[in-house]
Enzyme design. Structure first.
Site, PDB file in Angstrom:
ATOM      1  N   LYS A   6       0.858  -1.181   0.000  1.00  0.00           N
ATOM      2  CA  LYS A   6       0.000   0.000   0.000  1.00  0.00           C
ATOM      3  C   LYS A   6       0.891   1.226   0.000  1.00  0.00           C
ATOM      4  CE  LYS A   6      -1.886   2.420   3.204  1.00  0.00           C
ATOM      5  NZ  LYS A   6      -1.800   3.769   2.575  1.00  0.00           N
ATOM      6  N   GLY A  57       5.646   3.739  10.738  1.00  0.00           N
ATOM      7  CA  GLY A  57       4.823   4.932  10.847  1.00  0.00           C
ATOM      8  C   GLY A  57       4.569   5.300  12.293  1.00  0.00           C
ATOM      9  N   SER A  58       3.433   5.923  12.532  1.00  0.00           N
ATOM     10  CA  SER A  58       3.117   6.426  13.857  1.00  0.00           C
ATOM     11  C   SER A  58       2.683   5.307  14.796  1.00  0.00           C
ATOM     12  CB  SER A  58       1.985   7.455  13.767  1.00  0.00           C
ATOM     13  OG  SER A  58       0.765   6.820  13.394  1.00  0.00           O
ATOM     14  N   GLY A  85      -1.054   4.643  14.203  1.00  0.00           N
ATOM     15  CA  GLY A  85      -1.301   3.821  13.029  1.00  0.00           C
ATOM     16  C   GLY A  85      -0.913   2.371  13.253  1.00  0.00           C
ATOM     17  N   GLU A 143       7.139  -0.642  13.088  1.00  0.00           N
ATOM     18  CA  GLU A 143       8.085   0.281  13.713  1.00  0.00           C
ATOM     19  C   GLU A 143       7.331   1.572  13.968  1.00  0.00           C
ATOM     20  OE1 GLU A 143      11.556   3.158  12.346  1.00  0.00           O
ATOM     21  OE2 GLU A 143      11.785   1.112  11.574  1.00  0.00           O
ATOM     22  N   CYS A 203      13.597   7.897  12.325  1.00  0.00           N
ATOM     23  CA  CYS A 203      13.109   7.150  13.484  1.00  0.00           C
ATOM     24  C   CYS A 203      14.180   7.019  14.553  1.00  0.00           C
ATOM     25  CB  CYS A 203      12.604   5.779  13.051  1.00  0.00           C
ATOM     26  SG  CYS A 203      13.662   4.975  11.838  1.00  0.00           S
ATOM     27  N   GLU A 226       7.475  11.122  21.801  1.00  0.00           N
ATOM     28  CA  GLU A 226       8.258  11.512  20.634  1.00  0.00           C
ATOM     29  C   GLU A 226       7.697  12.788  20.008  1.00  0.00           C
ATOM     30  OE1 GLU A 226       9.833   9.468  16.467  1.00  0.00           O
ATOM     31  OE2 GLU A 226       7.898   8.869  17.294  1.00  0.00           O
TER      32      GLU A 226
END
Length: 520
Positions: free
Chosen positions: A178, A235-236, A239, A259, A296, A386
């Site tokens: 995606k 991503g977040s 999410g 992650e 990250c 973060e």
């Protein structure tokens, strides 16, 4: 989009790349997939799974190399589109393209060697008493079709043909990718390179599909589809947790390798501060500003003992950061979230502003450095969250027990950077057991930004840095996420997979009766 080998136009909603340096919407417009198109992509992946996993290792390796070459053959068209959609400088994009190609070629090497198969053979011992021992042989097979979600901050190395896709394809798993909505044009170009490699390699078309989603529904449905057997996501935290929830609520739960969130503590030991505190400070600011802090592994937390050494570090870091130019952030949404996070720290009653970088324009993030006391940091969990961008918080610790308490309070992290001298070894030794529980990668006299792609690298860590702290998304161990062991007991020789047969000595490394037998 590419539904197997077929290029199709999405018809649900509309998404466009945005040039974050200008705010300009880019052509063309892309449409999201329909449920029917998603169903077809998953069906094709399911049908391709058994033929693809049965492919010889040399052919699968050659396929990975063909993808790498096709990406290089895109030339400036790929680089220019990626720059336009991400705001990243050309040099960074070219380097990231090299990393994406290098990952594919490294996994091709892994596939040819075959060590990832984990072949183990315990021959029968019919004369053993009081009970005979059966013949047991095992290896690892791919899980099945994998859903890969493209990342915003690495449009090449962590997206359509990034590490998740490379390791899944290397394992023998078809991929339904995606695209990240921030870079649809980049995703189309890379997706075409993979699609063409599938065709030229003579593979089933369902080995790879690329879909777009104009909202969240298609991505959620992709994870829920019963034909998908694992998920790769960068991503977040929000999410990642949403996808994990969907995956766990399926009739057949599946692993999500996500992650998500890390502030990557940097620990400044007394000897290092005394020897070279200002030099460390300037290197820290350079790391913090890299890519506008959108890594990250960006150093979002500094820990040190109060005293003149930490004071000199703070002054030097503040002076360097005040001269730092604002960096273009990846998307308007990321820029907005960064500004909100920085302003929350600036308004916090127990946080001091050390310095702000130069102001920017459009979607540029103004760097920020803050400071607080250990007791205040421990008292407010919000200070451990973060802030994705060039923002960092210095935590001043009164003594060694206070420092240890702060480290113990941290959530799981991708990295911890230790700045030490020879005189600090005893202090480091006392802290290492805690760090090993908290962190995936411990590094010395450097910063976590810049992740080497090799056999030993671990880019993962305890929750919430990743959803599964036993895994890595970078390096050759990443292939293990998409494999599972299967054992065969007393299966006739001619029915065994080739690498498990007695006549296959020398084909791959094997563990025979507990002893290593190397290939060749």
């Amino acid at each position: 989009m590419f539904i197997g080998g077929r290029a199709v136009k999405g018809s649900v909603g509309e998404l466009r790349g945005i040039d974050p340096s200008t705010g300009e919407a880019l052509e063309p417009a892309y449409g999201g997939a329909t449920p029917e198109q998603l169903d077809e992509a998953c069906r094709l992946a399911d049908e391709a799974f058994d033929p693809y996993r049965a492919l010889g290792r040399d052919r699968r390796a050659a396929f990975l190399e063909a993808i790498a070459q096709n990406i290089l053959d895109l030339g400036d068209a790929l680089v220019e589109r990626t720059v336009a959609e991400s705001g990243l400088p050309r040099g960074r994009v070219e380097g990231e393209r090299g990393r994406a190609v290098g990952q594919l070629r490294l996994f091709a090497q892994v596939v040819r060697e075959g060590r990832y198969l984990g072949v183990r053979i315990d021959p029968a011992q019919p004369e053993r008493t009081p009970l005979p021992r059966p013949d047991v042989r095992s290896w690892r097979i791919p899980l099945g079709p994998v859903a890969v979600f493209g990342a915003s901050n690495f449009p090449l190395a962590f997206s359509v043909a990034g590490g998740d896709t490379a390791s899944a394809l290397a394992a023998g798993c078809p991929v339904v990718a995606k695209a990240h909505p921030a870079h649809p044009g980049t995703s189309e170009l890379v997706g075409r390179a993979i699609r063409d490699a599938v065709a030229s390699s003579g593979l089933p078309e369902g080995v790879f599909s690329l879909i777009f989603d104009s909202g969240y529904e298609i991505g959620q449905a992709l994870v829920a589809d019963p034909r998908i057997k694992a998920v790769g996501f960068t991503g977040s935290r929000r999410g990642g947790l949403a996808l994990m929830k969907i995956a766990q609520e399926r009739p057949e739960p599946i692993p999500v390798y996500a992650e998500m969130s890390s502030i990557n503590p940097v620990i400044l030991f007394a000897g290092a501060l005394d020897e070279r505190g200002p030099d460390i400070a300037r290197a820290f600011v350079a790391s913090l500003m890299m890519g506008a802090g959108q890594f990250c592994t960006s150093p979002g937390l500094i820990l040190g003992l109060e005293g003149e050494g930490l004071d000199r570090f703070t002054r030097a870091a503040g002076e360097a950061l005040a001269e730092a130019a604002a960096g273009t952030m990846l998307t308007p949404g990321i820029h907005k979230a960064y500004c909100e996070g920085v302003e929350a720290l600036a308004r916090h009653a127990r946080v001091e502003t050390v310095a702000r970088g130069r102001a920017g324009h459009n979607h540029q993030g103004q760097a920020a450095l803050f400071s607080t006391e250990a007791a205040d940091f421990l008292a407010d969990p919000r200070l451990r969250e973060e802030v994705f961008g060039s923002s960092s918080l210095i935590v001043r610790c009164a003594d060694e027990p206070a420092l240890a308490q702060v480290v113990e309070s941290l959530e799981g992290q991708l990295t911890a950077a230790l700045h030490i001298s020879d005189s600090d070894h005893d202090d480091v030794r006392r802290l290492l057991p805690v760090l090993e529980r908290k962190v995936g990668r411990i590094l010395v006299n450097g910063f976590g930004t810049g992740v080497e792609v090799n056999h030993a690298m671990v880019h993962g860590g305890p929750f919430p840095s990743t959803s599964d702290g036993r895994s890595t998304s970078v390096g050759t161990m990443a292939i293990e996420r998409f494999l599972r062991p299967v054992a065969y007991q007393d299966l006739p020789e001619d029915l065994l997979p080739e690498p498990l047969r007695d006549g296959a000595e020398g084909a791959v490394d094997r563990l025979v009766d507990g002893r290593p037998v190397l290939a060749g």
